[in-house]
Design a protein around this motif. Structure first.
Motif, short mmCIF file in Angstrom:
data_model
loop_
_atom_site.label_atom_id
_atom_site.label_comp_id
_atom_site.label_asym_id
_atom_site.label_seq_id
_atom_site.Cartn_x
_atom_site.Cartn_y
_atom_site.Cartn_z
N LEU A 140 -92.68 13.71 -111.75
CA LEU A 140 -92.05 12.56 -111.07
C LEU A 140 -93.24 11.69 -110.35
O LEU A 140 -94.03 12.26 -109.58
CB LEU A 140 -91.06 13.09 -109.97
CG LEU A 140 -89.78 13.47 -110.41
CD1 LEU A 140 -88.84 13.91 -109.27
CD2 LEU A 140 -88.79 12.56 -111.17
N PRO A 141 -92.97 10.35 -110.67
CA PRO A 141 -94.15 9.46 -110.14
C PRO A 141 -94.12 9.51 -108.56
O PRO A 141 -92.97 9.67 -108.10
CB PRO A 141 -93.45 7.93 -110.58
CG PRO A 141 -93.03 8.23 -111.97
CD PRO A 141 -92.11 9.73 -111.59
N ALA A 142 -95.21 9.41 -107.99
CA ALA A 142 -95.15 9.20 -106.55
C ALA A 142 -94.82 7.95 -105.82
O ALA A 142 -94.32 7.91 -104.77
CB ALA A 142 -96.60 9.82 -106.02
N LEU A 144 -92.45 5.49 -105.53
CA LEU A 144 -90.85 5.45 -105.88
C LEU A 144 -90.48 3.97 -105.89
O LEU A 144 -89.31 3.95 -106.57
CB LEU A 144 -90.11 6.06 -104.60
CG LEU A 144 -90.47 7.68 -104.46
CD1 LEU A 144 -89.65 8.07 -103.19
CD2 LEU A 144 -89.98 8.45 -105.64
N MET A 145 -91.24 3.01 -105.50
CA MET A 145 -90.81 1.69 -105.51
C MET A 145 -91.47 0.71 -106.82
O MET A 145 -90.41 -0.20 -107.01
CB MET A 145 -91.25 0.82 -103.97
CG MET A 145 -90.65 1.29 -102.75
SD MET A 145 -88.94 1.25 -102.64
CE MET A 145 -88.44 3.05 -102.66
N ASN A 146 -92.37 1.24 -107.21
CA ASN A 146 -92.80 0.44 -108.38
C ASN A 146 -93.28 1.24 -109.53
O ASN A 146 -93.57 0.74 -110.54
CB ASN A 146 -94.25 -0.22 -107.88
CG ASN A 146 -94.06 -1.15 -106.72
OD1 ASN A 146 -93.24 -2.01 -106.78
ND2 ASN A 146 -94.74 -0.47 -105.56
N ASP A 147 -92.81 2.50 -109.92
CA ASP A 147 -93.15 3.12 -110.95
C ASP A 147 -91.75 3.83 -111.42
O ASP A 147 -90.61 3.91 -110.73
CB ASP A 147 -94.28 4.41 -110.70
CG ASP A 147 -94.78 4.67 -111.85
OD1 ASP A 147 -94.44 4.31 -113.12
OD2 ASP A 147 -95.84 5.48 -111.77
N SER A 148 -91.64 4.62 -112.72
CA SER A 148 -90.59 5.04 -113.29
C SER A 148 -91.18 6.03 -114.26
O SER A 148 -92.12 5.96 -114.79
CB SER A 148 -89.75 3.90 -114.04
OG SER A 148 -88.88 4.54 -114.71
N PRO A 149 -90.23 7.12 -114.22
CA PRO A 149 -90.54 8.18 -115.43
C PRO A 149 -90.50 7.71 -116.75
O PRO A 149 -91.22 8.20 -117.54
CB PRO A 149 -89.24 9.16 -115.15
CG PRO A 149 -88.94 9.11 -113.89
CD PRO A 149 -89.03 7.63 -113.37
N CYS A 204 -84.79 24.23 -116.83
CA CYS A 204 -84.85 23.94 -115.41
C CYS A 204 -85.33 22.71 -114.86
O CYS A 204 -86.21 22.19 -115.59
CB CYS A 204 -85.24 25.06 -114.29
SG CYS A 204 -84.65 26.71 -114.76
N GLY A 205 -84.75 21.97 -113.95
CA GLY A 205 -85.47 20.75 -113.77
C GLY A 205 -85.14 20.76 -111.98
O GLY A 205 -84.92 21.52 -111.29
N HIS A 206 -85.22 19.45 -111.67
CA HIS A 206 -85.07 19.14 -110.12
C HIS A 206 -83.77 19.33 -109.57
O HIS A 206 -83.87 19.31 -108.30
CB HIS A 206 -85.66 17.63 -109.91
CG HIS A 206 -87.30 17.51 -110.28
ND1 HIS A 206 -88.20 17.79 -109.48
CD2 HIS A 206 -87.77 17.07 -111.33
CE1 HIS A 206 -89.49 17.46 -110.07
NE2 HIS A 206 -89.19 17.22 -111.25
N TYR A 260 -82.06 8.57 -108.29
CA TYR A 260 -82.79 6.98 -108.00
C TYR A 260 -83.34 6.50 -109.02
O TYR A 260 -83.04 5.50 -109.42
CB TYR A 260 -83.35 7.31 -106.52
CG TYR A 260 -84.25 6.19 -106.41
CD1 TYR A 260 -83.73 5.10 -105.74
CD2 TYR A 260 -85.68 6.17 -106.87
CE1 TYR A 260 -84.80 3.76 -105.61
CE2 TYR A 260 -86.53 4.89 -106.37
CZ TYR A 260 -86.12 3.88 -105.73
OH TYR A 260 -86.94 2.79 -105.64
N PHE A 261 -84.30 7.00 -109.69
CA PHE A 261 -85.11 6.54 -110.68
C PHE A 261 -84.03 6.32 -112.01
O PHE A 261 -84.17 5.13 -112.56
CB PHE A 261 -85.94 7.60 -111.45
CG PHE A 261 -87.55 7.47 -110.49
CD1 PHE A 261 -88.06 6.59 -110.23
CD2 PHE A 261 -87.87 8.76 -109.93
CE1 PHE A 261 -89.05 6.56 -109.52
CE2 PHE A 261 -88.95 8.68 -109.29
CZ PHE A 261 -89.67 7.65 -108.83
#
Length: 697
Positions: A140-142, A144-149, A204-206, A260-261
């Motif tokens: 997951l990108p650190a 949160l405001m400007n990146d995306s998986p 398994c995931g988040h 959120y993403f």
């Protein structure tokens, strides 16, 4: 059946978090408001600047699907926004299971519903800090405001088909704080071999933790629950407010980030396709998801599934779907970990959804789950009349002396057949019941004097007073496995007096090759004739008759009295002798064990035969079958039993000889038993079969 691409539990509502939720301010006003939404999209922090329009393209194929089968109910919970009726969508799935030994079929049910008490127990479970899945969680990108998986697709691999997320108890020393771990396994079998239970399909995931599961179980309609979060995109709070709102739902930190993403990505990809569905139901009238929902599957579904993990796990939600059997997953880890099918019940679901859309609370956009989800009446305890040793009803006719109720002994058996070409199922029914007119027709049949079986009949002693077949065991051989007694029409010139012969065949196939029909399993014997069959069909409780004859030994009639009583039943002479010899032998071997059961029911309350009946089976049953022949032939009697499929034998020889399955009904039985024990005439010790047995129109 819908594919896994449309079987969502979390991802579908995230689409609406990013799209329909943000558009909910325009519900009922799609005309003048549409341009305003396009213009207001500028408040979305310009997602195009950080995410190319084609991000994620090629991840999955087109998710469009044909409409689901209109005759096949979908799995889910109907909400006002679902767009389907409760008849079309309900939180229950069923499957037909056929017992390999008996051929009897039964229905198993799954609901995926849990009471508040069960959810509270799940909430006490503790995820181990060293759970193996932590080291394998998707990136997951650190920022949160400007990146995306979706900007890092090279970081992810699609799970291998069959992969599951398994849950394993690693410390049960404190039942109120069970410690568990999660890990990804290549298959369900691999998970079970490691002592783990499948908690959802795929890796398994988040969102795979039990803590996240308990939150999701309380929000079946996550779409409406999250609209307030989506609206933050239209306020000055922007992305930060959306994230904060999602976190307040109670999901874990990284699970909240995944949602959120996904919300931002689906908003960016699907806004234009969703404008036309601002106030639309989730489903189209034909059961398919509307185009806004489909957009999610096309653009984001596969990566979302990798990131979240928990998705295909048998939860009923407001988006209805066909539920594949591999998703019959029970989440009873805190209550009964060693029983992975405890939420699957035979004959009835374990839980009931008792609400309709009329019970939906519009003021807080939810159902009262504490009211809507209830254990099925009787859940957790056996019905009052359920014998503890029986898993399913037996085949027979309940009688005052049976000791079983009509619910646990009935003249009905069924099996489900799947067409190999179409895959469609049909249920077939067998009762073994015949009307008095049908029995009368059988009585017109004539046994040929040169019938081959007559020369092969088992030895019977001539001395009826002082000898016994059990004194000549060297004279008998048990029939070969698969042997049958076949009936063949040898002269049909007079339809009112059909002449037939009997013979023993090595198999059903051999009999049919000789144009014979199976009339019972095992070799032909002294009671194999149609005349004896007709007598038997007319008196289902033969055990009581024979017991009354046996009493002659205690009332002064002696052996002659027993023989005379048996002969009075109307059976052929040698068949009567077989029953006479069998009665005397049973008295000799079992008198002491039977005295205590003189007036007892045939079955104990737990569903086992009483000791007197058991003694008979242990000492006389095998030779009796050889002598009598007619024994396993699909007749329902007061001695209830499991009926194997090979005993689905139709005795319609006089009516339709060329149709050996004429008594087997498709979708419904050909005959019905219309009586209960209350209809039994104790003065004559019988049912009125003319009333009890009726054709099923």
């Amino acid at each position: 059946m819908q594919s896994s691409k449309s079987s969502k539990s979390i991802s579908a509502w995230i689409l609406w978090v990013g799209v329909v939720g943000c558009l909910s301010v325009a519900v009922g006003a799609c005309g003048a408001q549409e341009q305003k939404f396009v213009e207001d999209a500028s408040v979305l922090d310009e997602p195009d600047a950080n995410l190319p329009d084609d991000a994620g393209e090629g991840v999955i194929d087109d998710a469009s699907e044909p409409p689901p089968d209109p005759d096949e109910p979908l799995f889910g919970i109907v909400y006002p926004s679902t767009g389907l009726t409760e008849e079309r969508c309900a939180p229950v799935a069923s499957r037909t299971v056929v017992d390999a030994q008996t051929g009897r079929s039964k229905q198993s049910y799954f609901t995926g519903l849990y009471t508040q008490a069960q959810i509270a127990r799940l909430q006490t479970m503790v995820l181990a800090a060293d759970s193996p899945h932590f080291s394998k969680l998707p990136f997951l990108p650190a920022d949160l405001m400007n990146d995306s998986p979706w900007n890092h697709l090279d970081q992810y691999e699609t799970p291998t088909p069959g992969t599951v997320c398994g849950l394993k108890i690693v410390d049960d020393s404190n039942p109120d704080a069970l410690r568990y771990s999660l890990d990804t396994y290549a298959s369900k079998a691999e998970a079970e071999a490691d002592g783990a239970r499948v908690t959802h399909l795929s890796s398994c995931g988040h969102c795979s933790s039990v803590a996240d599961l308990t939150v999701l179980l309380t929000i079946p309609d996550r779409t409406l629950e999250m609209r307030e979060c989506a609206l933050k995109l239209l306020s000055s709070g922007g992305k930060a407010s959306v994230l904060s709102c999602i976190q307040e739902v109670g999901l874990s930190e990284t699970c909240s980030q995944v949602l959120y993403f996904n919300a931002l990505y689906t908003q960016q990809q699907c806004l234009m396709r969703c404008l036309a569905h601002v106030s639309a139901n989730y489903h189209n009238p034909d059961g398919t998801l509307n185009d806004c929902m489909v957009c999610n599957a096309e653009k984001a579904d596969e990566l979302y599934k990798i990131l979240a993990g928990r998705r295909d796990d048998g939860q009923p939600i407001s988006m209805c779907r066909a539920l594949p059997e591999e998703e019959w997953i029970c989440h009873n880890y805190a209550d009964d970990f060693d029983n992975p099918e405890s939420c699957i019940e035979v004959d009835k679901p374990t839980m009931e959804w008792t609400c309709t859309t009329d019970d939906y609370d519009e003021s807080n956009l939810q159902y009262d789950l504490g009211v809507c989800i209830q254990p099925t009446p009787g859940d957790g305890e056996e019905p009052d009349d359920k014998p503890t040793h029986l898993d399913e009803p037996l085949f027979g006719i309940a009688h005052p002396k049976s000791g079983l109720t009509e619910a646990w002994c009935a003249p009905a058996a069924s099996r489900t057949i799947v067409d190999e070409q179409s895959g469609e199922e049909e249920t077939r029914y067998f009762t073994g019941l015949y009307t008095q007119a049908q029995i009368a027709r059988l009585q017109t049949m004539v046994l040929a004097e040169d019938s081959p079986h007559l020369s092969k009949l088992p030895f019977l002693p001539a001395d009826l007073n002082d000898d016994s077949p059990w004194d000549h065991l060297d004279q008998y051989e048990p029939p070969s496995p698969g042997a049958v007694c076949g009936l063949k029409i040898v002269d049909a010139s007079d339809p009112d007096a059909l002449r037939y012969s009997l013979d023993t065949y090595a198999s059903k196939a051999e009999a049919e090759a000789d144009s014979a029909r199976v009339t019972h399993l095992g070799n032909c014997g002294h009671c194999s004739s149609i005349a004896d069959l007709a007598i038997s069909l007319a008196k289902p409780d033969r055990t009581l008759d024979i017991r009354n004859c046996a009493l002659q030994m205690l009332t002064g009639g002696g052996k002659p009295g027993v023989l005379s009583c048996v002969r009075a039943l109307g059976l052929s002479e040698t068949c009567s002798q077989v029953l006479y010899f069998n009665t005397l032998y049973t008295l000799r071997e079992c008198t002491m064990r039977c005295l205590a059961y003189f007036d007892a029911n045939y079955y104990n309350p737990d569903g086992t035969l009483n000791d007197c009946m058991t003694c008979y089976e242990e000492n006389a049953d095998e030779l009796y079958e050889v002598l009598a022949g007619r024994h396993a032939d699909g007749q329902p009697t007061s001695l209830c039993r499991a009926l194997p499929e090979e005993e689905w034998i139709c005795h319609n020889y006089a009516d339709d000889f060329d149709k050996p399955e004429a008594c087997v009904g498709v979708d419904k039985p050909t005959m019905t038993w219309g009586c209960t024990i209350a209809d039994y005439d104790t003065s004559t010790s019988k049912y009125d079969l003319g009333v009890c047995i009726q054709p099923n129109e």
